[in-house]
Write a protein that holds these residues in place. Structure first.
Motif, mmCIF file in Angstrom:
data_model
loop_
_atom_site.group_PDB
_atom_site.id
_atom_site.type_symbol
_atom_site.label_atom_id
_atom_site.label_comp_id
_atom_site.label_asym_id
_atom_site.label_seq_id
_atom_site.Cartn_x
_atom_site.Cartn_y
_atom_site.Cartn_z
ATOM 1 N N LEU A 176 13.127 15.460 -7.884
ATOM 2 C CA LEU A 176 12.986 14.626 -9.070
ATOM 3 C C LEU A 176 12.737 15.473 -10.313
ATOM 4 C CD1 LEU A 176 10.827 11.651 -7.723
ATOM 5 C CD2 LEU A 176 13.317 11.780 -8.004
ATOM 6 N N GLN A 177 13.363 15.045 -11.420
ATOM 7 C CA GLN A 177 13.261 15.739 -12.692
ATOM 8 C C GLN A 177 12.517 14.868 -13.700
ATOM 9 O OE1 GLN A 177 14.697 18.930 -12.814
ATOM 10 N NE2 GLN A 177 15.072 18.505 -10.631
ATOM 11 N N ASP A 178 11.888 15.519 -14.659
ATOM 12 C CA ASP A 178 11.232 14.777 -15.731
ATOM 13 C C ASP A 178 12.264 13.916 -16.461
ATOM 14 O OD1 ASP A 178 8.835 14.362 -17.502
ATOM 15 O OD2 ASP A 178 10.266 15.105 -18.984
ATOM 16 N N GLY A 179 11.942 12.631 -16.638
ATOM 17 C CA GLY A 179 12.854 11.717 -17.296
ATOM 18 C C GLY A 179 13.675 10.874 -16.349
ATOM 19 N N ASP A 180 13.679 11.208 -15.053
ATOM 20 C CA ASP A 180 14.369 10.378 -14.069
ATOM 21 C C ASP A 180 13.672 9.027 -13.934
ATOM 22 O OD1 ASP A 180 16.254 12.308 -13.377
ATOM 23 O OD2 ASP A 180 15.200 12.952 -11.555
ATOM 24 N N HIS A 191 0.834 -1.202 0.000
ATOM 25 C CA HIS A 191 0.000 0.000 0.000
ATOM 26 C C HIS A 191 0.870 1.255 0.000
ATOM 27 C CE1 HIS A 191 -3.203 2.816 0.975
ATOM 28 N NE2 HIS A 191 -2.500 3.224 2.015
ATOM 29 N N THR A 192 1.935 1.236 0.794
ATOM 30 C CA THR A 192 2.811 2.402 0.865
ATOM 31 C C THR A 192 3.493 2.658 -0.471
ATOM 32 O OG1 THR A 192 3.191 1.989 3.226
ATOM 33 C CG2 THR A 192 4.741 3.441 2.105
ATOM 34 N N LEU A 193 3.952 1.606 -1.129
ATOM 35 C CA LEU A 193 4.566 1.780 -2.446
ATOM 36 C C LEU A 193 3.580 2.344 -3.463
ATOM 37 C CD1 LEU A 193 6.903 -1.311 -2.961
ATOM 38 C CD2 LEU A 193 7.550 1.096 -3.160
ATOM 39 N N GLU A 194 2.343 1.895 -3.401
ATOM 40 C CA GLU A 194 1.329 2.427 -4.324
ATOM 41 C C GLU A 194 1.091 3.906 -4.061
ATOM 42 O OE1 GLU A 194 -1.585 2.998 -7.193
ATOM 43 O OE2 GLU A 194 0.019 1.509 -6.997
ATOM 44 N N CYS A 195 1.047 4.299 -2.801
ATOM 45 C CA CYS A 195 0.871 5.724 -2.474
ATOM 46 C C CYS A 195 2.075 6.540 -2.935
ATOM 47 C CB CYS A 195 0.655 5.896 -0.977
ATOM 48 S SG CYS A 195 -0.919 5.249 -0.374
ATOM 49 N N LEU A 196 3.262 5.987 -2.797
ATOM 50 C CA LEU A 196 4.454 6.682 -3.269
ATOM 51 C C LEU A 196 4.439 6.803 -4.788
ATOM 52 C CD1 LEU A 196 7.138 5.047 -0.952
ATOM 53 C CD2 LEU A 196 6.252 7.381 -0.797
ATOM 54 N N ARG A 197 4.012 5.753 -5.462
ATOM 55 C CA ARG A 197 3.909 5.813 -6.928
ATOM 56 C C ARG A 197 3.038 6.981 -7.369
ATOM 57 N NH1 ARG A 197 0.550 4.831 -10.872
ATOM 58 N NH2 ARG A 197 -1.109 4.142 -9.460
ATOM 59 N N ARG A 198 1.919 7.159 -6.676
ATOM 60 C CA ARG A 198 1.014 8.250 -7.025
ATOM 61 C C ARG A 198 1.609 9.616 -6.718
ATOM 62 N NH1 ARG A 198 -4.551 5.747 -4.368
ATOM 63 N NH2 ARG A 198 -4.658 3.865 -5.689
ATOM 64 N N ALA A 199 2.500 9.662 -5.725
ATOM 65 C CA ALA A 199 3.091 10.941 -5.312
ATOM 66 C C ALA A 199 4.283 11.341 -6.179
ATOM 67 C CB ALA A 199 3.526 10.868 -3.847
ATOM 68 N N ILE A 200 4.896 10.376 -6.835
ATOM 69 C CA ILE A 200 6.109 10.649 -7.616
ATOM 70 C C ILE A 200 5.771 11.503 -8.838
ATOM 71 C CG2 ILE A 200 7.811 9.564 -9.137
ATOM 72 C CD1 ILE A 200 7.891 7.252 -7.093
ATOM 73 N N CYS A 201 6.486 12.613 -8.943
ATOM 74 C CA CYS A 201 6.303 13.527 -10.077
ATOM 75 C C CYS A 201 7.484 14.486 -10.089
ATOM 76 C CB CYS A 201 4.988 14.301 -9.958
ATOM 77 S SG CYS A 201 4.913 15.377 -8.505
ATOM 78 N N PRO A 202 7.737 15.135 -11.230
ATOM 79 C CA PRO A 202 8.782 16.150 -11.249
ATOM 80 C C PRO A 202 8.477 17.238 -10.217
ATOM 81 C CG PRO A 202 8.110 15.599 -13.483
ATOM 82 C CD PRO A 202 7.126 14.920 -12.557
ATOM 83 N N GLY A 203 9.488 17.586 -9.412
ATOM 84 C CA GLY A 203 9.325 18.651 -8.429
ATOM 85 C C GLY A 203 9.242 18.174 -6.991
ATOM 86 N N ILE A 204 9.022 16.884 -6.757
ATOM 87 C CA ILE A 204 8.978 16.376 -5.393
ATOM 88 C C ILE A 204 10.382 15.908 -4.992
ATOM 89 C CG2 ILE A 204 8.409 13.967 -5.953
ATOM 90 C CD1 ILE A 204 6.509 14.044 -3.494
#
Length: 249
Positions: A85-89, A22-35
């Motif tokens: 995090l940057q776009d493309g990472d 569950h935690t990994l799924e929540c992290l997946r949703r949070a991952i984006c450029p700028g975090i």
């Protein structure tokens, strides 16, 4: 010595595994450029503790964080910090949770924004190698059948397999016997039996398999050639008829 877990012990590992998934799924949703990676660490710790568990990694051999965040050419054990995090990472997140004295462990490599086609192929192949390794984890099978399936998949797609890190047993301790290399000939090693709990964990490099450790932190492992790498992991239990993945997202 490989321990076979009781039904009660597997039940507790299963709960820990659900928290990890569950935690990994929540992290997946949070991952984006700028975090930042430290923001992901804080989110993971909050989710694990709110679920009634403890982060397995925090305090392990002096490690100060709740997850490992390894970006691009960082293979494993990357320390969360100020990096944004940057776009493309691509980012590998390794995570464990301890519930009622039993651990579950998992890792996943996620794309950030729009990574390159080469990076996507690396992620797809490493995940495929994990699934093929899991397919070999069944009663009566030899341990090295897992290793061979992972290596065969990675090499067939032109990637290299890291040899310094392995999968492992997991349970009352975060790392237990046996070590599970991601390479080797089939038909060797212990015979798998119901009740064995294993963390199967391919670590695959885009280029050379050679890695090095960042001296400044004594944790972060990186590829020597600076090319991308990926890390996928599930905790499973051997059952009478095959296996059960305990850390599904």
């Amino acid at each position: 010595m490989i321990t076979r877990k009781t039904i009660d012990e597997v039940d507790r590992i299963r709960i820990a595994g659900k928290i990890v998934g569950h935690t990994l799924e929540c992290l997946r949703r949070a991952i984006c450029p700028g975090i930042s990676t430290i923001e992901l660490d804080a989110l993971a710790e909050r989710l694990i503790r709110d679920a009634g568990a403890e982060p397995s990694f925090k305090g392990y051999d002096g490690y100060l964080n709740s997850i490992c965040t390894s970006v691009n050419d960082q293979l494993a054990h990357g320390i969360p910090g100020s990096y944004v995090l940057q776009d493309g990472d691509i980012i590998s997140i390794d995570i464990g949770a301890k519930y009622e004295d039993f651990h579950a462990d998992s890792a996943w490599t996620f794309p950030v924004g729009m990574p390159s086609d080469a990076a996507r192929k690396l992620l797809e192949t490493t995940e495929e190698s994990l699934n093929l390794g899991i397919d070999e984890a069944k009663p009566g099978s030899r341990l090295s059948n897992i290793s061979h399936a992972i290596q065969r998949c990675a090499k067939s797609k032109g990637f290299s397999v890291v040899r310094e890190l392995t999968g492992h047993g997991v349970g009352r301790e975060l790392h237990e016997d046996p070590d599970i290399p991601n390479y080797g000939r089939p038909g060797r090693g212990p015979v798998l039996e119901p009740g064995m709990v294993l963390a199967i964990e391919p670590l695959i490099n885009e280029g050379s398999r050679k890695i090095w450790m960042v001296e400044d932190d004594d944790w972060t492992l990186m590829t020597q050639d600076g090319k991308n790498c990926a890390h996928f992991e599930h905790t499973i239990v051997i059952t009478e008829n095959g296996n059960e993945i305990l850390t599904k997202q």
